[in-house]
Design an enzyme around this catalytic site. Structure first.
Site, PDB file in Angstrom:
ATOM      1  CG  ASN A  57      61.079-115.378  75.718  1.00  0.00           C
ATOM      2  OD1 ASN A  57      61.417-114.255  75.341  1.00  0.00           O
ATOM      3  ND2 ASN A  57      61.256-116.458  74.984  1.00  0.00           N
ATOM      4  CB  CYS A  78      64.008-113.795  71.110  1.00  0.00           C
ATOM      5  SG  CYS A  78      62.396-114.507  71.445  1.00  0.00           S
ATOM      6  CG  HIS A 111      66.469-114.645  74.413  1.00  0.00           C
ATOM      7  ND1 HIS A 111      65.611-113.643  74.803  1.00  0.00           N
ATOM      8  CD2 HIS A 111      65.689-115.657  73.954  1.00  0.00           C
ATOM      9  CE1 HIS A 111      64.368-114.025  74.578  1.00  0.00           C
ATOM     10  NE2 HIS A 111      64.389-115.248  74.073  1.00  0.00           N
TER      11      HIS A 111
HETATM   12  O1  UT7 Z   1      64.379-118.218  72.453  1.00  0.00           O
HETATM   13  C1  UT7 Z   1      63.357-118.762  71.795  1.00  0.00           C
HETATM   14  C2  UT7 Z   1      62.070-118.759  72.593  1.00  0.00           C
HETATM   15  N1  UT7 Z   1      61.608-120.023  73.090  1.00  0.00           N
HETATM   16  C3  UT7 Z   1      62.299-120.820  73.900  1.00  0.00           C
HETATM   17  O2  UT7 Z   1      63.418-120.596  74.176  1.00  0.00           O
HETATM   18  C4  UT7 Z   1      61.636-122.060  74.421  1.00  0.00           C
HETATM   19  C5  UT7 Z   1      62.653-123.123  74.685  1.00  0.00           C
HETATM   20  N2  UT7 Z   1      62.095-124.310  75.309  1.00  0.00           N
HETATM   21  C6  UT7 Z   1      61.789-124.363  76.620  1.00  0.00           C
HETATM   22  O3  UT7 Z   1      61.924-123.419  77.358  1.00  0.00           O
HETATM   23  C7  UT7 Z   1      61.339-125.701  77.142  1.00  0.00           C
HETATM   24  O4  UT7 Z   1      61.537-126.689  76.167  1.00  0.00           O
HETATM   25  C8  UT7 Z   1      59.849-125.718  77.599  1.00  0.00           C
HETATM   26  C9  UT7 Z   1      59.674-124.887  78.855  1.00  0.00           C
HETATM   27  C10 UT7 Z   1      58.953-125.204  76.488  1.00  0.00           C
HETATM   28  C11 UT7 Z   1      59.421-127.139  77.959  1.00  0.00           C
HETATM   29  O5  UT7 Z   1      60.284-127.647  78.983  1.00  0.00           O
HETATM   30  P1  UT7 Z   1      60.998-129.054  78.818  1.00  0.00           P
HETATM   31  O6  UT7 Z   1      61.758-129.286  80.040  1.00  0.00           O
HETATM   32  O7  UT7 Z   1      61.755-129.034  77.517  1.00  0.00           O
HETATM   33  O8  UT7 Z   1      59.794-130.037  78.762  1.00  0.00           O
HETATM   34  P2  UT7 Z   1      59.424-131.071  77.612  1.00  0.00           P
HETATM   35  O9  UT7 Z   1      58.909-130.372  76.414  1.00  0.00           O
HETATM   36  O10 UT7 Z   1      60.578-132.028  77.437  1.00  0.00           O
HETATM   37  O11 UT7 Z   1      58.240-131.835  78.285  1.00  0.00           O
HETATM   38  C12 UT7 Z   1      58.400-132.675  79.458  1.00  0.00           C
HETATM   39  C13 UT7 Z   1      57.041-133.020  79.994  1.00  0.00           C
HETATM   40  C14 UT7 Z   1      56.060-133.473  78.912  1.00  0.00           C
HETATM   41  O12 UT7 Z   1      55.253-134.491  79.454  1.00  0.00           O
HETATM   42  P3  UT7 Z   1      55.539-136.038  79.087  1.00  0.00           P
HETATM   43  O13 UT7 Z   1      55.442-136.119  77.591  1.00  0.00           O
HETATM   44  O14 UT7 Z   1      56.910-136.322  79.596  1.00  0.00           O
HETATM   45  O15 UT7 Z   1      54.455-136.743  79.821  1.00  0.00           O
HETATM   46  C15 UT7 Z   1      55.228-132.257  78.683  1.00  0.00           C
HETATM   47  O16 UT7 Z   1      53.921-132.566  78.218  1.00  0.00           O
HETATM   48  O17 UT7 Z   1      56.454-131.864  80.591  1.00  0.00           O
HETATM   49  C16 UT7 Z   1      55.154-131.670  80.067  1.00  0.00           C
HETATM   50  N3  UT7 Z   1      54.865-130.242  80.079  1.00  0.00           N
HETATM   51  C17 UT7 Z   1      54.297-129.642  81.132  1.00  0.00           C
HETATM   52  N4  UT7 Z   1      53.894-130.093  82.325  1.00  0.00           N
HETATM   53  C18 UT7 Z   1      53.364-129.214  83.184  1.00  0.00           C
HETATM   54  C19 UT7 Z   1      55.099-129.329  79.116  1.00  0.00           C
HETATM   55  N5  UT7 Z   1      54.693-128.114  79.533  1.00  0.00           N
HETATM   56  C20 UT7 Z   1      54.188-128.284  80.775  1.00  0.00           C
HETATM   57  C21 UT7 Z   1      53.629-127.419  81.717  1.00  0.00           C
HETATM   58  N6  UT7 Z   1      53.235-127.923  82.902  1.00  0.00           N
HETATM   59  N7  UT7 Z   1      53.477-126.099  81.491  1.00  0.00           N
END
Ligand code: UT7
Length: 344
Positions: free
Chosen positions: A298, A129, A268
């Site tokens: 993204n 990215c 970014h």
């Molecule tokens: O620049 C490099 C490119 N990539 C990135 O920058 C990605 C960076 N990361 C992110 O943007 C975030 O970490 C994500 C959007 C990928 C995830 O968001 P988060 O707030 O960090 O969620 P999390 O991974 O802490 O997950 C929280 C909960 C989990 O459920 P439990 O374990 O608490 O029951 C996940 O399974 O949210 C759940 N979850 C979802 N729920 C509904 C994860 N993805 C989803 C979804 N819909 N799409």
């Protein structure tokens, strides 16, 4: 095949220059879009969750018969028109992408053929990215040294081609797009500062495991979806906030100012919450922070030039202002530039 063009002035002997700028910019987002509601039909997610956790409402997707070079071409043409430069005036093409049309040859060579400028050296570079910022940095080095005079830098990615639509954590994030800039001695966005960096210890945080020399394509690798992008979202989130904040702090310090002095900070566009966290760590006022992810998701290497181009369209680049841009992604790799806006 026609013989390469001959240039009247061999670029290796051009004089070194003191200032280097972006003389023209352009971006392209393919017309087809994917909404959160559409994604919620295939994975366990919801429009509300995606908006709240990422700020994304929709993302763009290239057509079935298109590839990265097609959208790169649209962005490149827009940048060349904006700069008033013909493709044959270029003497280097750098195309940053993680989603090349094919492993061989480079996507930059497909682009060069589309631009009809045979003979212009063309290559891909891979910095995830932060690819556009890496390209800009190398273009700056090339122009300032006098080795090249007019460099086309493109950040283009079609991440929807490598997205695992069974993985709800990552499939909600990615969209396709391309952004381009013509870098030369005179221009309206003067590059005052440029820095790039990487830490390969984080290489497994964002990766595509199969399809390379480590794990060539096989029926098993395809069955296991190993040709799609995997992401350790929570870890990447933290490193992204920390590293992009540090980059902007370093850039400000190098120019003898504070991060809050920048008129515009464009991180970014990976997740609205990441951008907000960078802004709050640096004490950047919300009015001076660009959060422009809701319609694009993204777009990887295209994220910075698209956000910069759209900020310009929205009248947010005013002569005299200082704009800091910072990219971060797979590698881990990062790139930061400070641009001074001039009258165009
Ligand atoms: O620049 C490099 C490119 N990539 C990135 O920058 C990605 C960076 N990361 C992110 O943007 C975030 O970490 C994500 C959007 C990928 C995830 O968001 P988060 O707030 O960090 O969620 P999390 O991974 O802490 O997950 C929280 C909960 C989990 O459920 P439990 O374990 O608490 O029951 C996940 O399974 O949210 C759940 N979850 C979802 N729920 C509904 C994860 N993805 C989803 C979804 N819909 N799409």
């Amino acid at each position: 095949m026609q013989s390469p063009q001959t240039r009247s002035e061999p670029s290796p002997f051009a004089p070194a220059v003191d200032t280097c700028s972006i003389a023209g910019m352009g971006y392209f987002l393919p017309p087809d879009t994917v909404t959160n509601h559409q994604l919620a039909l295939t994975v366990e997610t919801s429009d509300e969750w995606i908006i709240e956790r990422t700020g994304i409402h929709q993302r763009h997707r290239i057509a079935q018969d298109e590839a990265t070079s097609d959208i790169a071409h649209r962005a490149a043409v827009a940048a060349l028109v904006d700069a008033g430069v013909s493709p044959r005036d270029l003497d280097l093409i750098l195309l940053a992408t993680a989603t090349p049309d094919t492993p061989v040859p480079s996507t930059a060579c497909y682009l060069q053929a589309r631009l009809d400028c045979p003979g212009v050296p063309s290559m891909d570079l891979g910095a995830g990215c932060s690819g556009f910022g890496y390209g800009l940095h190398m273009a700056l080095a090339a122009v300032r040294s006098g080795m090249h005079r007019r460099v086309l830098v493109v950040g283009a990615d079609a991440l929807t081609r490598v997205t695992n639509y069974g993985d709800r954590q990552s499939c909600i994030l990615f969209g396709d797009g391309a952004g381009a800039a013509v870098v030369s001695e005179g221009g309206f966005l003067e590059v005052l500062y440029s820095s790039i960096g990487a830490d390969g210890r984080g290489a497994n945080l964002i990766r595509i495991q199969a399809g390379g020399s480590r794990m060539p394509a096989s029926a098993d690798s395809v069955a296991a979806s190993m040709h799609t992008l995997e992401l350790k979202g929570r870890e990447v989130f933290k490193v992204a906030v920390r590293q992009m904040s540090e980059c902007i702090r370093d850039a400000a310090a190098a120019l003898g100012m504070a991060p809050s002095d920048f008129d515009l900070v464009i991180p970014h566009q990976a997740n609205a919450r990441i951008v907000e966290a960078v802004g709050s760590q640096l004490g950047v006022h919300a009015d001076n922070l660009v959060i422009d992810i809701s319609q694009t998701g993204n777009t990887a290497a295209a994220s910075i030039p698209i956000a910069l181009g759209r900020a310009r369209e929205h009248g947010r680049l005013k002569p005299g202002q200082l704009v800091a841009v910072v990219g971060f992604g797979a590698g881990m790799a990062w790139a930061c530039q400070v641009l001074r806006v001039h009258e165009k």
